[in-house]
Motif scaffolding. Structure first.
Motif, PDB file in Angstrom:
ATOM      1  N   SER A 287     170.624  93.816  69.121  1.00  0.00           N
ATOM      2  CA  SER A 287     169.358  93.214  68.697  1.00  0.00           C
ATOM      3  C   SER A 287     169.588  91.744  68.339  1.00  0.00           C
ATOM      4  CB  SER A 287     168.838  93.985  67.479  1.00  0.00           C
ATOM      5  OG  SER A 287     167.770  93.284  66.893  1.00  0.00           O
TER       6      SER A 287
ATOM      7  N   ARG B 157     167.137  82.212  66.379  1.00  0.00           N
ATOM      8  CA  ARG B 157     168.482  81.940  65.846  1.00  0.00           C
ATOM      9  C   ARG B 157     169.409  81.476  66.959  1.00  0.00           C
ATOM     10  NH1 ARG B 157     169.780  86.464  61.218  1.00  0.00           N
ATOM     11  NH2 ARG B 157     167.942  85.953  59.968  1.00  0.00           N
TER      12      ARG B 157
ATOM     13  N   ARG C 235     158.212  89.078  59.569  1.00  0.00           N
ATOM     14  CA  ARG C 235     158.745  89.553  58.284  1.00  0.00           C
ATOM     15  C   ARG C 235     158.358  88.548  57.214  1.00  0.00           C
ATOM     16  NH1 ARG C 235     164.839  91.673  60.072  1.00  0.00           N
ATOM     17  NH2 ARG C 235     164.036  92.916  61.815  1.00  0.00           N
TER      18      ARG C 235
ATOM     19  N   GLY D 299     168.244  87.578  67.906  1.00  0.00           N
ATOM     20  CA  GLY D 299     167.112  86.733  67.539  1.00  0.00           C
ATOM     21  C   GLY D 299     167.012  85.564  68.509  1.00  0.00           C
TER      22      GLY D 299
ATOM     23  N   GLU E 180     174.528  85.451  60.830  1.00  0.00           N
ATOM     24  CA  GLU E 180     174.280  86.438  61.893  1.00  0.00           C
ATOM     25  C   GLU E 180     173.348  85.928  62.990  1.00  0.00           C
ATOM     26  OE1 GLU E 180     172.880  90.276  60.447  1.00  0.00           O
ATOM     27  OE2 GLU E 180     171.723  90.574  62.281  1.00  0.00           O
ATOM     28  N   LEU E 181     173.808  86.132  64.233  1.00  0.00           N
ATOM     29  CA  LEU E 181     172.953  85.874  65.400  1.00  0.00           C
ATOM     30  C   LEU E 181     172.339  87.170  65.902  1.00  0.00           C
ATOM     31  CD1 LEU E 181     174.944  83.735  68.007  1.00  0.00           C
ATOM     32  CD2 LEU E 181     172.929  83.052  66.733  1.00  0.00           C
TER      33      LEU E 181
ATOM     34  N   GLN F 219     162.452  88.474  68.987  1.00  0.00           N
ATOM     35  CA  GLN F 219     163.671  89.247  69.156  1.00  0.00           C
ATOM     36  C   GLN F 219     163.887  89.585  70.628  1.00  0.00           C
ATOM     37  OE1 GLN F 219     162.803  92.580  66.479  1.00  0.00           O
ATOM     38  NE2 GLN F 219     164.458  91.835  65.158  1.00  0.00           N
TER      39      GLN F 219
ATOM     40  N   PHE G 294     166.195  79.362  61.167  1.00  0.00           N
ATOM     41  CA  PHE G 294     167.109  80.512  61.097  1.00  0.00           C
ATOM     42  C   PHE G 294     166.432  81.735  60.487  1.00  0.00           C
ATOM     43  CE2 PHE G 294     170.108  83.248  58.967  1.00  0.00           C
ATOM     44  CZ  PHE G 294     171.026  83.490  59.972  1.00  0.00           C
ATOM     45  N   ARG G 295     165.771  81.542  59.368  1.00  0.00           N
ATOM     46  CA  ARG G 295     165.065  82.656  58.731  1.00  0.00           C
ATOM     47  C   ARG G 295     163.600  82.294  58.635  1.00  0.00           C
ATOM     48  NH1 ARG G 295     166.864  86.829  56.518  1.00  0.00           N
ATOM     49  NH2 ARG G 295     168.970  86.044  56.170  1.00  0.00           N
ATOM     50  N   SER G 296     162.802  82.829  59.533  1.00  0.00           N
ATOM     51  CA  SER G 296     161.376  82.503  59.561  1.00  0.00           C
ATOM     52  C   SER G 296     160.558  83.758  59.301  1.00  0.00           C
ATOM     53  CB  SER G 296     160.948  81.931  60.915  1.00  0.00           C
ATOM     54  OG  SER G 296     162.002  81.380  61.614  1.00  0.00           O
TER      55      SER G 296
ATOM     56  N   GLU H 169     159.493  87.123  54.738  1.00  0.00           N
ATOM     57  CA  GLU H 169     160.737  86.792  54.042  1.00  0.00           C
ATOM     58  C   GLU H 169     160.420  86.139  52.686  1.00  0.00           C
ATOM     59  OE1 GLU H 169     163.779  87.429  55.052  1.00  0.00           O
ATOM     60  OE2 GLU H 169     163.571  87.850  57.195  1.00  0.00           O
TER      61      GLU H 169
HETATM   62  P1  ATP Z   1     169.219  89.222  58.039  1.00  0.00           P
HETATM   63  O1  ATP Z   1     170.284  90.050  57.358  1.00  0.00           O
HETATM   64  O2  ATP Z   1     169.711  87.861  58.425  1.00  0.00           O
HETATM   65  O3  ATP Z   1     167.904  89.209  57.326  1.00  0.00           O
HETATM   66  P2  ATP Z   1     168.775  91.511  59.585  1.00  0.00           P
HETATM   67  O4  ATP Z   1     170.136  92.142  59.591  1.00  0.00           O
HETATM   68  O5  ATP Z   1     167.722  92.028  58.715  1.00  0.00           O
HETATM   69  O6  ATP Z   1     168.935  89.930  59.405  1.00  0.00           O
HETATM   70  P3  ATP Z   1     167.924  92.752  61.976  1.00  0.00           P
HETATM   71  O7  ATP Z   1     166.909  93.593  61.330  1.00  0.00           O
HETATM   72  O8  ATP Z   1     169.202  93.384  62.418  1.00  0.00           O
HETATM   73  O9  ATP Z   1     168.249  91.483  61.058  1.00  0.00           O
HETATM   74  O10 ATP Z   1     167.245  91.966  63.190  1.00  0.00           O
HETATM   75  C1  ATP Z   1     167.918  91.692  64.387  1.00  0.00           C
HETATM   76  C2  ATP Z   1     167.959  90.199  64.663  1.00  0.00           C
HETATM   77  O11 ATP Z   1     166.664  89.623  64.526  1.00  0.00           O
HETATM   78  C3  ATP Z   1     168.838  89.401  63.726  1.00  0.00           C
HETATM   79  O12 ATP Z   1     170.191  89.458  64.111  1.00  0.00           O
HETATM   80  C4  ATP Z   1     168.260  88.036  63.863  1.00  0.00           C
HETATM   81  O13 ATP Z   1     168.794  87.374  65.000  1.00  0.00           O
HETATM   82  C5  ATP Z   1     166.788  88.291  64.084  1.00  0.00           C
HETATM   83  N1  ATP Z   1     166.058  88.083  62.823  1.00  0.00           N
HETATM   84  C6  ATP Z   1     165.893  88.960  61.823  1.00  0.00           C
HETATM   85  N2  ATP Z   1     165.161  88.429  60.820  1.00  0.00           N
HETATM   86  C7  ATP Z   1     164.868  87.157  61.207  1.00  0.00           C
HETATM   87  C8  ATP Z   1     164.132  86.091  60.603  1.00  0.00           C
HETATM   88  N3  ATP Z   1     163.537  86.224  59.436  1.00  0.00           N
HETATM   89  N4  ATP Z   1     164.018  84.927  61.288  1.00  0.00           N
HETATM   90  C9  ATP Z   1     164.606  84.772  62.498  1.00  0.00           C
HETATM   91  N5  ATP Z   1     165.306  85.759  63.107  1.00  0.00           N
HETATM   92  C10 ATP Z   1     165.440  86.930  62.485  1.00  0.00           C
END
Ligand code: ATP
Length: 454
Positions: A312, A317, A186, A314, A270-271, A203, A196-198, A188
């Motif tokens: 789902s 995370r 993604r 991560g 969120e995990l 997944q 945490f957010r990469s 981001e």
């Molecule tokens: P966030 O709100 O934190 O962006 P999300 O609700 O979009 O997350 P989901 O699409 O539900 O996340 O993805 C499921 C899981 O994938 C998340 O709970 C997280 O553990 C992991 N995840 C999502 N985006 C990332 C990211 N950019 N980096 C690391 N892990 C991620």
């Protein structure tokens, strides 16, 4: 977001230990780093692998009702068009006109009701506009628009696309699940909070297919299963929180979503998401592809599109939560009364990257070294062992404490039976957390340690 106690200093120490000990490095570091991209070093990869293996064990191998798959990362554009990602998988973005930084609109802090750039304090921000988070790429040599593909933004879609193939080949009956662990990408807007957010992450997803009337109950069932999973890898229930995602924030097709959150040093975050996604995904792909993705119930003779509950998680995370939970600094006093700070990673033995350190008391004593090598060879086929003969024994223990190794074995003169024949073929087994040592027979080590790390 956060009711957890913020502790930026603790986070700094964790980040520095992770680099110093080889858990995590910045991606492309020697070229200045690639923002939002991380590489795992020798200890990090073991930790991550233990996590993924345990997930696979409890979610797939130990269950009769779940099978696995491993889908491709490169994804046909039509898949992500049908799933809704091409049109709506975006975050609202604003630009700061003063310092030109790009910001996620919902993360811009407000002061006295006015949004301000967190980088320069500027108040001159553009209107939010959607920024699609998918990485697109050109597949093959041709430049036409049909050659566009995507790096998948989640692992789930290949499970839906292959639903029929898996159903036909595995011959499962509802309810049953298809699980997958793999990379997702993604773009981001603001990667942050370390790993945490990469932009590239992994997944662990399960799509658990069921009859419509089972959906809500299974949503609660999976929430409990997943909470138990986190407890079993060493994240205490007191630091895990369940957020019931309100109707207004839930995806329109979801009838219920929980977020499992953890108290990180940078806040409660969120995990994992556990969502009841109804029959949205299979219906979308069925309509877009024109291929049936339904289920025939032989008992009731009904044909219908299954509903799905999705836990789902991560990988990265969870690795970060494990690291944050494990990190401890404590003051210890040695026999001579000298105090020092001990840094110890208190990983659950199941997750620990190295399970046991093997140390000959002195490296210049060939008989000790030979015996230590024999103990190493006995254990190595069963677990990740680290052999270390350099430095004082206390320093070797400390090095393994920092790596989170739960057990240390020292081969000393007693092992050789030089002092007390009754102690021949015994070693000292040191426990990382209590630092207590006990004498254990060498031939009891494999059973004793494999039970502890299972
Ligand atoms: P966030 O709100 O934190 O962006 P999300 O609700 O979009 O997350 P989901 O699409 O539900 O996340 O993805 C499921 C899981 O994938 C998340 O709970 C997280 O553990 C992991 N995840 C999502 N985006 C990332 C990211 N950019 N980096 C690391 N892990 C991620």
């Amino acid at each position: 977001m956060t009711e957890a106690k913020l502790d930026p200093q603790r986070m700094e120490k964790i980040v520095s230990l992770c680099k110093r000990r080889g858990f995590i490095f910045q991606g492309s570091e020697i070229y200045g780093g690639l923002n939002g991209v991380w590489d795992y070093g020798p200890l990090g990869v073991e930790l991550k692998r233990n996590l993924k293996d345990y997930w696979w064990r409890v979610m797939v191998r130990e269950r009769e009702d779940v099978v696995g798959m491993d889908g491709a990362i490169l994804t046909h554009r039509a898949v992500l068009k049908a799933s809704g990602h091409e049109d709506t998988f975006s975050d609202p973005m604003v630009d700061c006109r003063t310092c030109k930084s790009r910001l996620r609109a919902d993360q811009v802090p407000e002061k006295n009701g006015i949004k301000q750039c967190p980088n320069c304090g500027g108040k001159d921000l553009t209107e939010p506009r959607p920024f699609n988070l998918m990485f697109s790429t050109q597949i093959g040599a041709s430049a036409d628009p049909d050659a566009i593909g995507y790096l998948r933004p989640e692992t789930a879609q290949s499970i839906f696309v292959q639903f029929k193939n898996v159903l036909d080949t595995s011959r499962k009956k509802l309810p049953f699940g298809i699980a997958q662990i793999g990379k997702a990408f993604r773009n981001e807007i603001n990667p942050r909070n370390y790993i945490f957010r990469s932009r590239e992450f992994e997944q662990m997803e399960l799509e658990y297919f069921c009859r419509p009337e089972q959906g809500m109950k299974l949503l609660d069932y999976w929430l409990e299963e997943r909470l138990r999973f986190y407890e079993n890898i060493g994240l205490p229930r007191t630091r895990l929180h369940v957020l019931t995602v309100p109707d207004t924030e839930r995806a329109f097709y979801s009838k219920g979503t929980y977020d499992i959150e953890y108290d990180f040093p940078f806040g409660r975050q969120e995990l994992e998401g556990v969502a009841y996604r109804t029959d949205y995904d299979l219906t979308q792909h069925q309509q877009a592809s024109g291929k049936p993705l339904d289920y025939f119930d032989e008992e009731t003779k009904q044909r219908f599109t299954p509903h799905v509950v999705e836990p789902s998680a991560g990988v990265d995370r969870t690795v970060l939560a494990l690291i944050c939970e494990a990190f401890a600094e404590e003051t210890v006093t040695d026999e001579k009364g000298k105090s020092e700070t001990r840094i110890v990673m208190r990983f659950h033995p199941r997750m620990a990257p190295i399970k046991v350190g093997v140390f000959p008391l002195l490296k210049n004593q060939p008989a000790l070294v030979e015996k230590a090598r024999a103990v190493e060879a006995l254990l190595r086929p069963r677990m990740n062992v680290f052999y270390d003969e350099t430095g004082a024994i206390g320093r070797r223990y400390r090095r393994q404490d920092e790596a989170g190794t739960p057990f240390g074995i020292t081969i000393d003169f007693e092992t050789l039976g030089e002092r007390d024949p009754a102690l021949r073929e015994t070693v000292t087994l040191r426990d990382r957390d209590s630092m207590k040592q006990e004498r254990v027979k060498i031939d009891e080590l494999p059973a004793r340690l494999t039970t502890a790390i299972q």
